[in-house]
Design a protein around this motif. Sequence first.
Motif, PDB file in Angstrom:
ATOM      1  N   LYS A 110       0.653  -1.265   0.105  1.00  0.00           N
ATOM      2  CA  LYS A 110       0.012  -0.013  -0.023  1.00  0.00           C
ATOM      3  C   LYS A 110       0.938   1.437  -0.018  1.00  0.00           C
ATOM      4  O   LYS A 110       0.613   2.363  -0.745  1.00  0.00           O
ATOM      5  N   ASP A 111       1.799   1.073   0.689  1.00  0.00           N
ATOM      6  CA  ASP A 111       2.882   2.292   0.832  1.00  0.00           C
ATOM      7  C   ASP A 111       3.823   2.651  -0.457  1.00  0.00           C
ATOM      8  O   ASP A 111       3.906   3.516  -0.850  1.00  0.00           O
ATOM      9  N   THR A 112       3.865   1.314  -1.206  1.00  0.00           N
ATOM     10  CA  THR A 112       4.498   1.485  -2.462  1.00  0.00           C
ATOM     11  C   THR A 112       3.590   2.024  -3.655  1.00  0.00           C
ATOM     12  O   THR A 112       4.161   2.912  -4.740  1.00  0.00           O
ATOM     13  N   TYR A 113       2.323   1.702  -3.550  1.00  0.00           N
ATOM     14  CA  TYR A 113       1.210   1.982  -4.402  1.00  0.00           C
ATOM     15  C   TYR A 113       0.010   2.590  -3.944  1.00  0.00           C
ATOM     16  O   TYR A 113      -1.071   2.181  -4.001  1.00  0.00           O
ATOM     17  N   PRO A 114       0.475   4.077  -3.063  1.00  0.00           N
ATOM     18  CA  PRO A 114      -0.849   4.598  -2.501  1.00  0.00           C
ATOM     19  C   PRO A 114      -1.723   5.109  -3.399  1.00  0.00           C
ATOM     20  O   PRO A 114      -2.760   5.130  -2.711  1.00  0.00           O
ATOM     21  N   ASP A 115      -1.601   5.286  -4.575  1.00  0.00           N
ATOM     22  CA  ASP A 115      -2.643   5.687  -5.519  1.00  0.00           C
ATOM     23  C   ASP A 115      -3.311   4.743  -6.046  1.00  0.00           C
ATOM     24  O   ASP A 115      -4.425   4.896  -6.974  1.00  0.00           O
ATOM     25  N   LYS A 116      -2.790   3.499  -6.073  1.00  0.00           N
ATOM     26  CA  LYS A 116      -3.437   2.522  -6.932  1.00  0.00           C
ATOM     27  C   LYS A 116      -4.079   1.378  -5.977  1.00  0.00           C
ATOM     28  O   LYS A 116      -5.031   0.712  -6.689  1.00  0.00           O
ATOM     29  N   LEU A 117      -3.537   1.137  -4.856  1.00  0.00           N
ATOM     30  CA  LEU A 117      -3.885  -0.176  -4.227  1.00  0.00           C
ATOM     31  C   LEU A 117      -4.879   0.489  -2.999  1.00  0.00           C
ATOM     32  O   LEU A 117      -4.580   1.349  -2.263  1.00  0.00           O
ATOM     33  N   GLU A 118      -6.142  -0.187  -2.832  1.00  0.00           N
ATOM     34  CA  GLU A 118      -6.941  -0.201  -1.809  1.00  0.00           C
ATOM     35  C   GLU A 118      -6.952  -1.307  -1.080  1.00  0.00           C
ATOM     36  O   GLU A 118      -7.203  -2.505  -1.816  1.00  0.00           O
ATOM     37  N   LEU A 119      -6.768  -1.363   0.359  1.00  0.00           N
ATOM     38  CA  LEU A 119      -6.844  -2.543   1.272  1.00  0.00           C
ATOM     39  C   LEU A 119      -8.167  -2.487   1.891  1.00  0.00           C
ATOM     40  O   LEU A 119      -8.577  -1.532   2.496  1.00  0.00           O
ATOM     41  N   VAL A 120      -9.150  -3.426   1.707  1.00  0.00           N
ATOM     42  CA  VAL A 120     -10.133  -3.760   2.525  1.00  0.00           C
ATOM     43  C   VAL A 120      -9.965  -4.964   3.402  1.00  0.00           C
ATOM     44  O   VAL A 120     -10.227  -5.945   2.774  1.00  0.00           O
ATOM     45  N   LEU A 121      -9.770  -4.689   4.495  1.00  0.00           N
ATOM     46  CA  LEU A 121      -9.970  -5.773   5.430  1.00  0.00           C
ATOM     47  C   LEU A 121     -11.202  -5.962   6.309  1.00  0.00           C
ATOM     48  O   LEU A 121     -11.793  -4.908   6.641  1.00  0.00           O
ATOM     49  N   SER A 122     -11.492  -7.171   6.649  1.00  0.00           N
ATOM     50  CA  SER A 122     -12.670  -7.621   7.436  1.00  0.00           C
ATOM     51  C   SER A 122     -12.242  -8.816   8.231  1.00  0.00           C
ATOM     52  O   SER A 122     -11.853  -9.764   7.981  1.00  0.00           O
ATOM     53  N   VAL A 123     -12.482  -8.430   9.757  1.00  0.00           N
ATOM     54  CA  VAL A 123     -12.282  -9.297  10.718  1.00  0.00           C
ATOM     55  C   VAL A 123     -13.716  -9.631  11.705  1.00  0.00           C
ATOM     56  O   VAL A 123     -14.194  -8.662  12.107  1.00  0.00           O
ATOM     57  N   THR A 124     -14.205 -10.554  11.365  1.00  0.00           N
ATOM     58  CA  THR A 124     -15.776 -10.773  11.767  1.00  0.00           C
ATOM     59  C   THR A 124     -15.930 -11.135  13.126  1.00  0.00           C
ATOM     60  O   THR A 124     -16.684 -10.761  13.713  1.00  0.00           O
ATOM     61  N   ARG A 125     -14.726 -11.276  14.186  1.00  0.00           N
ATOM     62  CA  ARG A 125     -15.032 -11.828  15.323  1.00  0.00           C
ATOM     63  C   ARG A 125     -14.090 -10.852  16.389  1.00  0.00           C
ATOM     64  O   ARG A 125     -14.297 -10.980  17.605  1.00  0.00           O
ATOM     65  N   GLU A 126     -13.455 -10.196  15.903  1.00  0.00           N
ATOM     66  CA  GLU A 126     -12.679  -8.931  16.355  1.00  0.00           C
ATOM     67  C   GLU A 126     -12.972  -7.581  15.946  1.00  0.00           C
ATOM     68  O   GLU A 126     -13.430  -7.416  14.814  1.00  0.00           O
ATOM     69  N   SER A 127     -12.748  -6.563  16.601  1.00  0.00           N
ATOM     70  CA  SER A 127     -12.548  -5.212  15.880  1.00  0.00           C
ATOM     71  C   SER A 127     -11.178  -4.852  15.854  1.00  0.00           C
ATOM     72  O   SER A 127     -10.307  -4.913  16.763  1.00  0.00           O
ATOM     73  N   LEU A 128     -10.844  -4.341  14.542  1.00  0.00           N
ATOM     74  CA  LEU A 128      -9.829  -3.940  14.034  1.00  0.00           C
ATOM     75  C   LEU A 128      -9.956  -2.573  13.691  1.00  0.00           C
ATOM     76  O   LEU A 128     -10.548  -2.286  12.612  1.00  0.00           O
ATOM     77  N   PRO A 129      -9.182  -1.315  14.193  1.00  0.00           N
ATOM     78  CA  PRO A 129      -9.552  -0.160  13.380  1.00  0.00           C
ATOM     79  C   PRO A 129      -9.145   0.063  12.059  1.00  0.00           C
ATOM     80  O   PRO A 129      -8.202  -0.642  11.708  1.00  0.00           O
ATOM     81  N   GLY A 130     -10.174   0.404  11.283  1.00  0.00           N
ATOM     82  CA  GLY A 130     -10.118   0.929   9.962  1.00  0.00           C
ATOM     83  C   GLY A 130     -10.506  -0.415   9.176  1.00  0.00           C
ATOM     84  O   GLY A 130     -10.558  -0.331   7.923  1.00  0.00           O
ATOM     85  N   ALA A 131     -10.909  -1.407  10.068  1.00  0.00           N
ATOM     86  CA  ALA A 131     -11.438  -2.800   9.236  1.00  0.00           C
ATOM     87  C   ALA A 131     -12.963  -2.879   9.423  1.00  0.00           C
ATOM     88  O   ALA A 131     -13.412  -2.263  10.321  1.00  0.00           O
ATOM     89  N   LEU A 132     -13.387  -3.558   8.368  1.00  0.00           N
ATOM     90  CA  LEU A 132     -14.786  -4.029   8.560  1.00  0.00           C
ATOM     91  C   LEU A 132     -14.871  -5.116   9.873  1.00  0.00           C
ATOM     92  O   LEU A 132     -13.896  -5.771   9.923  1.00  0.00           O
ATOM     93  N   SER A 133     -16.247  -5.416  10.136  1.00  0.00           N
ATOM     94  CA  SER A 133     -16.421  -6.536  10.908  1.00  0.00           C
ATOM     95  C   SER A 133     -17.491  -7.500  10.563  1.00  0.00           C
ATOM     96  O   SER A 133     -18.322  -7.691  11.266  1.00  0.00           O
ATOM     97  N   CYS A 134     -17.487  -7.744   9.111  1.00  0.00           N
ATOM     98  CA  CYS A 134     -18.665  -8.491   8.461  1.00  0.00           C
ATOM     99  C   CYS A 134     -18.110  -9.469   7.524  1.00  0.00           C
ATOM    100  O   CYS A 134     -16.994  -9.403   7.175  1.00  0.00           O
ATOM    101  N   ARG A 135     -19.059 -10.348   7.368  1.00  0.00           N
ATOM    102  CA  ARG A 135     -18.800 -11.238   6.224  1.00  0.00           C
ATOM    103  C   ARG A 135     -18.682 -10.485   4.821  1.00  0.00           C
ATOM    104  O   ARG A 135     -19.482  -9.512   4.625  1.00  0.00           O
TER     105      ARG A 135
END
Length: 249
Positions: A161-186
Amino acid sequence: MWIEGKVIERIDWNEKLFSLKIEADIQPFIAGQFIKLSQVIDDKRIGRAYSIVNAPGSGFIEVLAVSVADGQLSPNLQQLNIGDVIDVSPKASGFMTLDEIPKVAQDGSQLWMISTGTAVGPFISMLETDEPWLRFEKVILVYGVRMIEDLAYRERLLTLKDTYPDKLELVLSVTRESLPGALSCRISDGLTSGAVETLAGVKITATNSQVMLCGNPEMIADTNKILLDKGLSKNLRRAPGQITTEKYW
């Protein structure tokens, strides 16, 4: 036919999830393909397919695996240490590669990589090559897991993400814990609600998106239906579309 591979590094992400780097003289492979690892156990050869995580030309193969309690091979693989040997198929296989994705001529073309669990492996291999950055204006990796500790290669992805800041988007999702900046759903629920596209900052459409799905069959089935409802179609060699899939078991 099998060749001998030697473990040169291992990473334990949690008590069940691990990676192995293996030195083996396999034939050149394409990012996204898999190899087979094998052992003879109780006089019976057991072989299983594992996607290659590293980019071609690395001089080794890296696999991400989870040890399943009743698995025939994975518990043995988890016991391997540096210097141990494992049989490896000499040639990689599989069609979950960017070669199979139709060329997209429209400006603003997007590549969506949607994965669950260990199925993030082939996408990391692709992201560490030049092709996605040359072909697409935006690449979105959607990576769903149950627990934060299941997010293998998280730091590697943040580096990309740091290498390609304008091209790469990261969408993380953790269903059983809370992670700042991430979703918490399937993932399928996040697509239905619009949360995935909101976090990515782009929309999935049939005119500008190619979507690769890799993961558990339930996620693929649910997500495929959502994408079909959006007007996308399955990508076939005889009829190019926008959805390319690979089930992980």
